[in-house]
Each structure stands twice: as C-alpha cells, then as structure tokens.
Scaffold this active site. Structure first.
Site, PDB file in Angstrom:
ATOM      1  N   SER A 100      13.174  95.227  24.153  1.00  0.00           N
ATOM      2  CA  SER A 100      14.534  95.099  24.269  1.00  0.00           C
ATOM      3  C   SER A 100      14.606  93.448  24.812  1.00  0.00           C
ATOM      4  O   SER A 100      15.614  92.844  24.311  1.00  0.00           O
ATOM      5  CB  SER A 100      15.098  95.986  25.341  1.00  0.00           C
ATOM      6  OG  SER A 100      14.579  95.920  26.529  1.00  0.00           O
ATOM      7  N   GLU A 118      11.376  94.533  35.854  1.00  0.00           N
ATOM      8  CA  GLU A 118      10.169  95.270  35.441  1.00  0.00           C
ATOM      9  C   GLU A 118       9.274  95.473  36.603  1.00  0.00           C
ATOM     10  O   GLU A 118       8.941  94.560  37.147  1.00  0.00           O
ATOM     11  CB  GLU A 118       9.301  94.794  34.205  1.00  0.00           C
ATOM     12  CG  GLU A 118       8.171  95.277  33.697  1.00  0.00           C
ATOM     13  CD  GLU A 118       8.331  96.933  33.404  1.00  0.00           C
ATOM     14  OE1 GLU A 118       9.407  97.129  32.752  1.00  0.00           O
ATOM     15  OE2 GLU A 118       7.412  97.863  34.032  1.00  0.00           O
ATOM     16  N   GLY A 144      14.699  98.000  38.952  1.00  0.00           N
ATOM     17  CA  GLY A 144      15.835  97.400  38.285  1.00  0.00           C
ATOM     18  C   GLY A 144      17.100  98.415  38.798  1.00  0.00           C
ATOM     19  O   GLY A 144      18.038  97.816  38.658  1.00  0.00           O
ATOM     20  N   ASP A 164      17.268 101.668  30.668  1.00  0.00           N
ATOM     21  CA  ASP A 164      16.266 102.190  29.939  1.00  0.00           C
ATOM     22  C   ASP A 164      14.876 102.644  30.518  1.00  0.00           C
ATOM     23  O   ASP A 164      14.013 102.140  30.359  1.00  0.00           O
ATOM     24  CB  ASP A 164      16.036 101.186  28.774  1.00  0.00           C
ATOM     25  CG  ASP A 164      14.841 101.825  27.789  1.00  0.00           C
ATOM     26  OD1 ASP A 164      14.926 103.126  27.523  1.00  0.00           O
ATOM     27  OD2 ASP A 164      13.995 100.897  27.207  1.00  0.00           O
TER      28      ASP A 164
HETATM   29  C1  LIG Z   1      11.211 102.775  28.465  1.00  0.00           C
HETATM   30  S1  LIG Z   1      10.551 101.523  29.331  1.00  0.00           S
HETATM   31  C2  LIG Z   1      11.391 100.067  28.713  1.00  0.00           C
HETATM   32  C3  LIG Z   1      11.403  99.513  27.333  1.00  0.00           C
HETATM   33  C4  LIG Z   1      12.092  98.606  27.072  1.00  0.00           C
HETATM   34  N1  LIG Z   1      13.666  98.589  27.835  1.00  0.00           N
HETATM   35  C5  LIG Z   1      12.277  98.203  25.448  1.00  0.00           C
HETATM   36  O1  LIG Z   1      13.313  98.699  25.004  1.00  0.00           O
HETATM   37  O2  LIG Z   1      11.482  97.418  25.174  1.00  0.00           O
HETATM   38  C6  LIG Z   1      10.488 101.479  30.837  1.00  0.00           C
HETATM   39  C7  LIG Z   1      10.216 100.421  31.708  1.00  0.00           C
HETATM   40  O3  LIG Z   1      10.512 100.584  33.188  1.00  0.00           O
HETATM   41  C8  LIG Z   1       9.456 100.091  33.846  1.00  0.00           C
HETATM   42  N2  LIG Z   1       9.969 100.918  35.210  1.00  0.00           N
HETATM   43  C9  LIG Z   1       9.860 102.121  35.681  1.00  0.00           C
HETATM   44  N3  LIG Z   1      10.560 102.296  36.619  1.00  0.00           N
HETATM   45  C10 LIG Z   1      11.212 101.132  36.992  1.00  0.00           C
HETATM   46  C11 LIG Z   1      12.069 100.794  37.977  1.00  0.00           C
HETATM   47  N4  LIG Z   1      12.459 101.581  38.925  1.00  0.00           N
HETATM   48  N5  LIG Z   1      12.576  99.502  37.947  1.00  0.00           N
HETATM   49  C12 LIG Z   1      12.326  98.676  36.807  1.00  0.00           C
HETATM   50  N6  LIG Z   1      11.353  98.907  35.851  1.00  0.00           N
HETATM   51  C13 LIG Z   1      10.773 100.212  35.975  1.00  0.00           C
HETATM   52  C14 LIG Z   1       8.392 100.834  33.154  1.00  0.00           C
HETATM   53  O4  LIG Z   1       6.906 100.288  33.644  1.00  0.00           O
HETATM   54  C15 LIG Z   1       8.467 100.707  31.913  1.00  0.00           C
HETATM   55  O5  LIG Z   1       7.883  99.541  31.425  1.00  0.00           O
END
Ligand SMILES: C[S@@+](CC[C@H](N)C(=O)[O-])C[C@H]1O[C@@H](n2cnc3c(N)ncnc32)[C@H](O)[C@@H]1O
Length: 280
Positions: A100, A118, A144, A164
C-alpha cells in the site's frame, strides 16, 4: 509478538481488492488541486519480492495479481491498477508486488503528505530504506492505531486513512472500531478505508455493522468472496473494504468492476461479491 508477515500474502486476491479501492479513492482525491494527507496505519514493508521464499511458500499471488497480469480484456480501472503494478516491475515480468505505501506513493502528488506506521522491526526497516527519505513522507516504527490520533485533524484539512491490520493479534477488531470512533471525532470529513478478512469469526461477521454505526455521513462496503473455507471453516474465503465517507464515484466504479473480479479471481462456483452503501 508480531508473527504476521505480509510477504506471505502479497498480491493475493485480498490485496487486489484493497489496492484497487485505494487507487480509486486516491484518484478521486487527486481530482482537486488541494493537497491531502495519506495515513497508512499498518503499512507493511512497502514492496515484496514474489520470487522470495515467503511469497513462493503458498503462491498466493498466483490466485490474485497473477490472474490479472497478462489479460488484455481488463476494464479501464483494473488496467490502471495493473499498470501501477507494472511500474513496480520495470523489467516487464511479475517479480515484485507493491504494498500500500508504494501504491500511495505512485499516486500522491508533490504537495501531498504520506504518513506510514509499521510495528514489525524488519518490515519497518525495509519501508524506511525504501521511502524514508522521500519528499513529503514520514515513516515511523509505531503502533498505527495509537499514532493516528496525532495525525488528525490534518494540516491539509483533507485526509485519507487506510487501516489494514492483520487481525491476528488480540483485539484488532475492537481496536479498529475504537480507533475510528476517535478519528471521526477528531476529523469527521476524512475518508477512512478499512480492510477486513472474510473469515468465520464472530468479530469478523459483526465488524461491518459496527463500522456502519460509526458513519452517519455515509459508508460503502465492498466484499469479494473467492473461495470456500476449508473443512474446519478456516481460511480466507474473501475480504472486504469498508469505506467511511466514500467518494460519490466509488459505488458506480465498483458495481462495474466487482462482477469482473468474481469472474477472474473466483476459485469456486459460489464466488460472489457484495456491494452496499448508505449515502450521506
Ligand atoms: C496486512 S499487513 C499490511 C499490508 C499493507 N497495508 C499493504 O497493503 O501492503 C499488516 C501490517 O501491520 C503490522 N502491524 C501489526 N500491528 C501493528 C500496529 N499496532 N501498528 C502498526 N503496524 C502493525 C504488521 O507487522 C504488518 O506488516
């Protein structure tokens, strides 16, 4: 504990739906000259190798972007989305998939702002080295959900927010709802995009109704179901994008595109889409 790695899933059917909707929303935002802030609360690594051992493990991209890559009959907006993936693969073969942050970065204009959060140290490091020095971009290793508070209201007075999460951590469903409730109090005019998995879990089934209740000014829900859950009821049957304050053009665009995606990405006879909205 952060066990989830998006590299296993990059370019799968859920990424296709998510990134298509993201592209359509940003294209609409770009229709006005006034700059805006893009906040990506769960940004991931920003880009993924499809030839690495993660992506190759289950080959999920083959049932997603892989099914669109070589088609010459794509509706215009899907061709534009595949065009963005092509820009990420200048050598002409499908070797990388843009996350994204990359999709956003390709669409944002010089005056726009990009805020990327992230938590995973490895994915954060990759993202930082990819976009950390780019103009208008801030990358932070931070939660996030919490960080969104500091981004709203934006100095630009226009914003798009993508939420996401992986939904593998405890409490992601509730945190999505609480985060959006707070965000809408801070900035009711923002466009908020939430990705959600179609899985057989009470919290997943209830999430759309909980999000609708937060969005008095209008929402849109697009769901793409591509496969049967496994015998235990597990597995990602499909996914949803829920948009609060959607551009007025989005429903018409998706009404034309989702039937095509069902046709191309569907893995069983009951593959289907749902498209629902309440206008302001
Ligand atoms: C579904 S993936 C994101 C994919 C990305 N949005 C895309 O579309 O390419 C979710 C990501 O959130 C990260 N993550 C998990 N909990 C989080 C948090 N509380 N805050 C920020 N990042 C987090 C994970 O390490 C992972 O890389």
């Amino acid at each position: 504990m952060l066990a989830y790695r998006h590299a296993f899933h990059a370019g799968n059917h859920a990424d296709v739906l998510k990134h298509l909707v993201l592209m359509l929303v940003l294209q609409h935002m770009n229709g006005k000259d006034k700059p805006y802030r893009m906040v990506d609360t769960h940004a991931g690594a920003g880009g993924y190798s499809l030839e690495g051992r993660y992506a190759q493990k289950k080959g999920e991209f083959e049932q997603g972007i892989g099914r669109l890559w070589n088609r010459d009959d794509l509706p215009a907006e899907l061709a534009e989305y595949v065009g963005l993936v092509r820009r990420f693969n200048p050598q002409g073969t499908l070797e990388q998939y843009p996350g994204s942050p990359a999709i956003e970065h390709m669409l944002l204009r010089p005056g726009d702002q990009q805020r990327l959060f992230e938590l995973h140290p490895t994915d954060h490091r990759i993202l930082e080295s990819y976009l950390g020095a780019a103009r208008g971009v801030q990358v932070q290793q931070a939660d996030g959900f919490d960080a969104l508070k500091g981004q709203l209201p934006p100095s630009t007075r226009r914003a798009v927010v993508l939420i996401d999460p992986s939904y593998e951590g405890h409490g992601d469903y509730s945190r999505v709802v609480a985060t959006l409730r707070d965000a809408l109090q801070r900035f009711a005019e923002g466009v908020y995009l939430v990705w959600a998995p179609q899985v057989q879990k009470v919290e997943a089934v209830q999430l759309p109704r909980r999000l609708e209740a937060l969005a008095p000014k209008g929402w849109l829900h697009a769901r793409l179901t591509v496969q049967r859950p496994d015998a235990q009821g597990f597995g990602l049957a499909g996914s949803s994008m829920f948009v609060i304050n959607p551009p007025y053009t989005l429903h018409g665009q998706l009404a034309a595109l989702l039937p095509f995606l069902v046709e191309v990405l569907g893995q069983y006879d009951a593959a289907a889409y749902l498209l629902d909205q309440r206008a302001a």
